[in-house]
Design a protein around this motif. Structure first.
Motif: not given
Ligand SMILES: CC(=O)N[C@H]1[C@@H](OP(=O)(O)OP(=O)(O)OC[C@H]2O[C@@H](n3ccc(=O)[nH]c3=O)[C@H](O)[C@@H]2O)O[C@H](CO)[C@@H](O)[C@@H]1O[C@H](C)C(=O)N[C@@H](C)C(=O)N[C@H](CCC(=O)N[C@@H](CCC[C@@H](N)C(=O)O)C(=O)O)C(=O)O
Ligand SMILES: Nc1ncnc2c1ncn2[C@@H]1O[C@H](COP(=O)(O)OP(=O)(O)OP(=O)(O)O)[C@@H](O)[C@H]1O
Ligand SMILES: C[C@@H](N)C(=O)N[C@H](C)C(=O)O
Length: 471
Positions: A347, A350, A354, A385-386, A389
């Motif tokens: 979390t 990400r 951002d 997943e990162i 992303y």
């Protein structure tokens, strides 16, 4: 900090004086490290992973400590006065702190959550200290040792204590909340931190909600309403709702009690309006949408204590965050470094990406990402997943450090191509590779779990920049 007589300290921690001599000796402050003895302090020897503090009790008394606790099962206590016998020095430290807190009786604002505890604790303090005498957790002292030390370092005139409560297993927050029952409890979010120990995000939510069960009657729970797990757990029969508990939901979604009605990113940070403060734009000297959400939680606490809008605006504008939380640093060369290296979980990783990908930059945007630890059996997937992303149209180069973040690199390569992604296992090699690629106009994000100490690479770049300002 606590100042009491030897007699009082013994009574407050449930101990027994080894001699009746000089019971009115003044004790000032509590220390658990013999290398940091202060005049007239109480030395508390703790049994740790590498040392037994009892081996340093005599030396601590000789170095100026006025007294020492001594665990009865540790053999013969040091000779002379100033020895307080207890069954367990850690339990005695905790009891001393909770007794001291009861005697001062400040309002207690407790903050927990997977991400944002330290940031939100700093924000709440910044909003309250214009109108109240506030004491807050120093740094990240948020566990079964850090919380008692935080309380014992508080002066007697404190009106509000803002206490960070951390955990990595069930029951830890329940213990902390029993030592310092909150008047207001804040849950910033439920992420993936310490999934290894908890097993699921629902168990993480249950662990965080132990802070709510510890609320004083009529207490206020301020929680992230974007997280369904929190309301699901509160609806479970096993959840014990404190008598008269009031709830307040904050978050990005418009079904919360408060949410951002407008947000804008600028060079200095963020400007936002909220549903409840629609006529007032607040400026936050921090980047990141996640920090606006943290600020909303702080606004709820400030409003609960009737802090004026002007004081809130001033507090936010003067905010000084604990370092290494998306901390913007400028090297001598002009290189911008985003130091977010204190810790990392999916979390927060990400959220940091951002910030990097949302920044305006005339040079390259470079992500330097290290392993995220304590994530349990799905750790490789979380890192992949990162990698997925990261956006190749918004990030120029990706460097990774550590065996787990090699999964970030491998996944990112599928869209970035091998010429823009570089995986490393050695900090020196990573630093050299970065020095070959960076230019003064670039922005570089550093993020990894605490155990990776990724800030060492940032410091190497910074030192190099002092000697070679063109890099
Ligand atoms: C007990 C202690 O404070 N240890 C610190 C010490 O560790 P070290 O291994 O060197 O020594 P020992 O623990 O074995 O020593 C035992 C005691 O002996 C003392 N001593 C030693 C030598 C000597 O010559 N003289 C002595 O008197 C010694 O001082 C001990 O009291 O040093 C380390 C490096 O500085 C410290 O990191 C270590 O501190 C431990 C980890 C600790 O818990 N410190 C708290 C004050 C604290 O709050 N630390 C926070 C981090 C908290 C944290 O990780 N929070 C988690 C959530 C909670 C997880 C929970 N399950 C947990 O286990 O913590 C989070 O995610 O935020 C901090 O430092 O930031
Ligand atoms: N609300 C949030 N959502 C996601 N990430 C966040 C949030 N708030 C802070 N972060 C990021 O999480 C990391 C840790 O921030 P902070 O130290 O404030 O949280 P913490 O809960 O005290 O962390 P830890 O448990 O690791 O000590 C930083 O990278 C920060 O940028
Ligand atoms: C020390 C523990 N609370 C923690 O933050 N662990 C992270 C994942 C780490 O040590 O890297």
């Amino acid at each position: 900090m606590i100042t009491r007589t030897l007699r009082n300290i013994a009574a407050m921690c449930g101990g027994e004086l080894s001699s009746a001599y000089d019971m009115d000796k003044r004790i000032a402050g509590v220390v658990t490290d013999s290398r940091k003895i202060t005049p007239a302090c109480l030395f508390v020897p703790l049994v740790g992973e590498h040392f037994d503090g009892h081996d340093y009790s005599a030396a601590s008394l000789a170095a100026g400590a006025a007294a020492t606790l001594w665990q009865r099962d540790r053999g013969a206590a040091p000779a002379g006065d100033g020895v307080i016998l207890v069954d367990d020095t850690l339990a005695a430290l905790q009891k001393l702190s909770s007794t001291y807190l009861c005697q001062i009786a400040p309002q207690v604002v407790a903050v927990t959550g997977s991400n944002g505890k330290t940031t939100t604790k700093d924000m709440i303090t910044a909003l309250l200290e214009g109108q109240y005498k506030v004491h807050k957790t120093a740094g990240n002292f948020n566990n079964h040792i850090g919380l008692p030390l935080t309380i014992l370092s508080m002066s007697e005139d404190i009106q509000i204590a803002v206490l960070e409560m951390g955990m990595s297993s069930r029951g830890e927050i329940a213990l902390l909340a029993s030592l310092a029952p909150p008047d207001v409890a804040v849950i910033t979010n439920v992420g993936e931190s310490h999934l290894l120990q908890l097993g699921s995000r629902k168990e993480i939510a249950r662990a965080k909600l132990e802070i709510a069960e510890g609320l004083k009657p009529g207490g206020l729970l301020v929680y992230n309403g974007d997280e369904p797990l929190l309301s699901e757990v509160m609806a479970e029969p096993a959840f014990h709702t404190p008598e008269g508990m009031k709830g307040f939901r904050f978050g990005l979604n418009a079904d919360n009690d408060d949410y951002p009605s407008g947000m804008m990113t600028h060079i200095g940070g963020m400007t936002f309006t909220s549903h409840l403060y629609a006529q007032r734009a607040f400026t936050l000297p921090l980047p990141g949408r996640h920090n606006v959400v943290n600020a909303l939680a702080a606004l709820v606490v400030a409003r609960h204590y009737s802090v004026s809008e002007d004081s809130i605006a001033e507090g936010l504008s003067k905010l000084k965050l604990t370092g290494m939380r998306i901390e913007m640093m400028l090297a001598a060369s002009g290189l911008t470094m985003l130091n977010d290296a204190y810790n990392a979980s999916p979390t927060s990783m990400r959220a940091a990406i951002d910030v990097l990908q949302g920044m305006k930059c005339s040079g390259k945007k470079i992500a330097v990402l290290g392993d995220m630890l304590e994530l349990g059996p799905d750790e490789a997937l979380f890192h992949q997943e990162i990698g997925a992303y990261l956006d190749p149209s918004l990030t120029d180069l990706v460097f990774t450090y550590g065996p787990l973040s090699a999964h970030i690199a491998k996944k990112a390569e599928e869209r970035f191509g091998s010429e823009r992604v570089f995986a490393f296992m050695d900090k020196k090699e990573l630093t050299a590779a970065l020095l070959n690629r960076i230019d003064p106009k670039d922005v570089v994000l550093f993020k990894a779990s605490r155990g990776m100490r990724l800030e060492e690479v940032l410091h190497s770049l910074n030192e190099h920049s002092q000697t070679d300002p063109n890099k």
